[in-house]
Every structure is written in structure tokens, then in C-alpha cells.
Scaffold this active site. Sequence first.
Site, mmCIF file in Angstrom:
data_model
loop_
_atom_site.group_PDB
_atom_site.id
_atom_site.type_symbol
_atom_site.label_atom_id
_atom_site.label_comp_id
_atom_site.label_asym_id
_atom_site.label_seq_id
_atom_site.Cartn_x
_atom_site.Cartn_y
_atom_site.Cartn_z
ATOM 1 N N TYR B 101 -86.014 -31.826 61.271
ATOM 2 C CA TYR B 101 -85.833 -30.398 60.994
ATOM 3 C C TYR B 101 -85.427 -29.706 62.287
ATOM 4 O O TYR B 101 -85.964 -30.002 63.360
ATOM 5 C CB TYR B 101 -87.144 -29.777 60.489
ATOM 6 C CG TYR B 101 -87.093 -28.263 60.437
ATOM 7 C CD1 TYR B 101 -86.557 -27.612 59.337
ATOM 8 C CD2 TYR B 101 -87.543 -27.480 61.516
ATOM 9 C CE1 TYR B 101 -86.471 -26.222 59.293
ATOM 10 C CE2 TYR B 101 -87.458 -26.100 61.477
ATOM 11 C CZ TYR B 101 -86.925 -25.477 60.372
ATOM 12 O OH TYR B 101 -86.825 -24.115 60.344
ATOM 13 N N GLU B 189 -80.192 -22.871 60.750
ATOM 14 C CA GLU B 189 -81.167 -23.897 60.412
ATOM 15 C C GLU B 189 -80.503 -25.111 59.782
ATOM 16 O O GLU B 189 -79.550 -24.960 59.014
ATOM 17 C CB GLU B 189 -82.192 -23.305 59.433
ATOM 18 C CG GLU B 189 -83.316 -24.258 59.071
ATOM 19 C CD GLU B 189 -84.309 -23.594 58.115
ATOM 20 O OE1 GLU B 189 -85.423 -23.277 58.543
ATOM 21 O OE2 GLU B 189 -83.953 -23.389 56.942
#
Lengths: 289, 383
Positions: B101, B189
Site C-alpha cells: 500500500y 494513492e
Amino acid sequence: MSILLNKDTKVLVQGITGNIGKTQTEYMIKSGTKVVAGVTPGKGGEKVFGVPVFDTVLEATNNYEIDFSVLFVPARVAKDSVIEAIESGINKIALITEHTPVHDTMVMKAYAKKHNALLIGPTTPGIVVPGECKIGILPINMFCPGNVGIISRSGTLAYEVAANLCLVGIGQSTVIGMGADMVAGTNLVEILELFNLDNETKVVVLIGEVGGSQEEDAAAFIKNKMDKPVIAYIAGASVPSGQRMGHAGAIVEGGKGSAKSKIDTLNNAGVKVAMMLNEIPLLVKELLS
Amino acid sequence: MRFQEYEAKEIFKEFGIPVPEGIVINSDSEIIPAIEKIGIPAILKAQVLVGGRGKAGGIRVVENLEEAVEACREIFNKKIKGYHVKELLIEKKLEILTELYCGITINRTLGRPVIMVSSEGGINIEETAEKNPNKIFTLYCDPLVDIYPFQIVNLVKNLGLKGDVLLKVSQIIGKLLQIFNKYNGIIVEVNPLVITNNKQVLCLDAVIQIDDSALFRYPEFQEKKFNQMDYSLQRLEKKGATYVQLEGNIGLICSGAGLAMATMDTIKSFPGLSPANFLETGGSITPELMEDCMEIVLERNVLKGIFINIYGGINPIHEGAKGIARVIKDRELEIPIVAKALGNKQEETWEILEKAGVYTYKKSDTHGAINYLAEILHLEVKG
């Protein structure tokens, strides 16, 4: 006494020749504020309601002693104007401008901190010391002098709460709006510290709203360091939460940000939270009597 | 402003960030050529601007052509969290070894960008953050100082990566930060950032949200944003106001978001009343802006009444009143309108509004003003 501002504070207006700058300068002077100079690049030599206009902040500070600068400049030059004020030695700044890019705000905030300057805003309505003076756009007929300090993330809600207190005969020592942009130059806690030290302020009303975690931080400060009672109100309990995209915001906020989180945290810190706007005058009255 | 995944991936590609090969289709007739080009197995991804679309059935893995046609039709006929799917991104399914992530956003309290990485990428990242916050590693940026590549390598080393993969992941994060800074990002992101069986590092997903207040720096994005809005919303947005449609029966015009939210909370506390919209005028009220506000509020035809709650601080409310009066006259409105308009030039404002048939409430308490509206509507009032 009041916080940050009084009738002797010498004020500079950046963006004084624009429509808003001109109108608000007139209102400030009429409310008793000592506006000593203004700045608009390219308009040096003009006068606005008798106030001399300079091209640069440095010229203004070379000619006048200045305690506070209030800015009515377009958003695209806000960063430049704030840094110009700091570089010219001014250490209190209120940025009224709305729609300032948040990346610019981050730079201004860091710059102010590095130079020990206080930056209120962007999107602040300013500060009013009722009956004495004001900087910014707050309409003074909504306020009356007294012993309650008001600190609000929203501008117009600060007017409303003050006016509602006046209706029941409760005045204010200082009312300050922080601006509710994503990032604020100064956070709630830093202003609570000032109210805590102010002899004239007996009770503080804190007006927060959903988003961010400033109210949760304020709760911790109130619990550990604040000697005076605080009443709080959080706007937005019934507002449906927006469609969130990505996870980064949720990870950073870690469960904070909702009205419920703020109200619970404040309650746990011993703060009385008004669930509706019209409860605030009653709660304050109880504390003052 | 939020970008669709495929738009974000286009920006990633411009910055040299690896993403899977993909094709965007707008109708199910395009699925067969798309699959023939991409190959099998493939992933079909609904392009909607909401999180959690995978869990809502907007992402499907298909193993053959028949399955692809079927899944494609299903997704196009689906609503994902209330949104119709207009575009579908088709990508080759990769053999994945690890899901990481990476997110860059702004810490609001500190006023600093923060880079977050975790070895626990995937759909459960928020749970990981809550239950095992020590599995999220962060690097805070100083807005006055550039981040150096070595700082990112230090950050990424926390994930236990080595060799070539360590450097590839670090380089990608460095480029994500460039995107965040160049486009005034609110969020950039990637979840998941994957390492494949053959040690390739790619971004399987891409989220970019940029600051609306900075859109003047990117005219191409600004135009795109306006084109996505309907005309009345576009007009408001250009004048600095914000409108969100809701389900209730009282139209609302407020100056300031905090006041608007508090007003909504108050309206909801009255039985039978609920806000039909959120509308915040911003600080640039003109007669024209107020006309636009009235028009957009009146687009909802279920209204019982309109409540106007404005303050004259920065706003010339007497100017705004002229716009309200014009709309009432032009449209011969009969719906009850209560206005609480206070501050600078309040008397002038009241005069204009009263002449136009607006009920003015002259005290500052919003609760009392809404009570007044309830009385006019012959509803149960609160003490």
C-alpha cells in the site's frame, strides 16, 4: 484586556484598493480600528479613506510601526503576500481570502512557524473585540462587550452565537474565527491557550464542525491545561458523510473527524457540549451565574 | 477534483510509473475486441468515483470470452453505490506475489503532506491501520524542504524489501510524490502496489484527488470538471458557491458552511421538516449569484418552503436581496420564504425582501427563524 488585538493595535491592510479591501477598511475604521497603512502593488501613493497606500509591505513597515496585517488579496497571490508580510517583520497576520490552495497554505503555515509569526486563516473572518475594534469582516452589530471568549472554525456561526448571547445580555471579550479550510494557519489549541491566560475571559465557547481532528486535540488541551470552563458546539451532526475515495484520509484521521467523535471526546474531557445552537446561551448563563 | 482510475493511470504513465496495459470501453459491444487485445485472464473494473467498488461488485476477474461478455453486461447494468457505470477499464490479470500500500495525503492538524506505506496492501488496509497501526510506516514532509530519494528508501526499507524491488518501489513513491506536488494533490494513492512473480512492480489501482482551489493552475482539468457538472451547478461553482442536493422539503440558502450545517441540524430537529439541499454561498454574493442560488434550490419541486440564512460580513446581503426579489417576481413564486439576514446593511436588505413578499426574521437565533417558518407552514412548532 482581550487577546491578540486592542484599540491601540496598528493594522496594515494588504489588498486595500480592491472592492472588498476598500469596503472592509471603511468598516474597520468605523469600528475603532487603527488602520495605519495599506498595500497594493502598483497603487503606491494613493489613499483609501485617508490611509496611505504603498507598493510593498517593506515600504509600509519602513514608514509605520505595524502590529498586525490583514489580507484581502486574491487567492492566487495569498502565499506571496503572507510571506512578504513575514519577511517584512510582521508577526501577526490574518488571511481573509477564501479558496486558497491548500498546498500554499501548508507553505505559509510552515513559514510562519519558522519565523515565530501567527497566521490566522485562510478564510478567517478575523477577530473582533466588541465595543473596541476589529480586524477582518465580522459585522460589529452582531457583538457586544463582555466576558465570554468565542473561538470558531466557521465565520458566520461565530456571528450567530455571539448575537444569540447578546440577546440574553451576555457579551464577549474577544471573538475569533479560525477558518475551516483543510489546513488552518493556526489551530484551535493555540487560541485556547491565549484565552486561558486572558483575565477578562471567564468562559470560552468553542464552535467546531465535522472534519479534521482539531476539536479532539482541543479536548485534550482543555482536560489537561485549561483553567476556565468551555462550552462547545459541533456543526454538522446531521450532515451525510461524503463519498470517500481512497483510504489515505481515513488512515490519517484514525476514526476522528465525525461529529460523534468530537462530541464524545469533548464530553469525556469535561466539556459541556450543546447539541443545538440555541442551547449555547443557556449553558453559558449557567456557568456565569 | 477526483479522477477516474484510468485517468489517474494516464497521469502515472506520463511520469513513468508502471501500470498494467488497459483499454477503456463505453459499451458492452466493445468488450470482445478489448479482450482479444488484452488477453485472458482479464480484470474488468467499473470506473466510478467511489471507494469500495470491488466489494460492491464493480470489479470482476474473467477467465474466458463468454464470461467477459456476461460480466461486462452485468456491470454496465449495475449501480455502484448509487452511480451508473459509464466506463469500464479492461486490464490483463497479473500473477501477483505481494500487495503493498502507498498513500500520500495531507495531515490537516500539522499542515504537512504525509507519505504512508504498508506491506499489508489490499482492500483491508483501513482495518490494518486501525488494528495494527505499527504496520503503517509514515514519512512527514516539510512543506519548505524537498524530500530526498534516500528518505524514501529509508521509509520503504521498513517493508522488508531488498535489491531491485526496494529501488523500484522507492522510485515509484518518489514519482507519486512528484504528482502530488505538481498537481496540488489532496490524495495520491496506490492500493495495491504489486510485485509480480517476475519481480515487476506495478500500480494495480490509482487514486488521484486534487485541490479544487488550485484548479486555476490547470485550466485543462478545470474545464473537464465543469463539463462533468450540469449547467446550474456549474454556474454556482464558478461564483464560489457549493450545492449538494438532499432528500428533504425545505430549500436552504446559507452564507458559510458552518452556519449551513448548523441550520440543517436545526431544521432536522423539527418534525415534518428536513433540508432539501446544502447550499453555501461563499463570500462573493451578488444579485446574480443569489438568482442562481434560488434557481437551483427551486429545481426540486417537492419544497414546502425556503429558508434563507445569511450574514452581511464580507457579503453585501442587500445586493443579494435584489437577486432573490427578482426571481420571486419573474417566477411569480408563492412558496413561503423566510429570510434571516443580519449584519452590515441589514435594514436595507429587509426592506427589499419584504417588498418582494419574503417573511423576514430579525433576531439572530436560527431556531426561532425556523420556528417562524413552521408556523407559516401550519406545522407543529417547538417552544
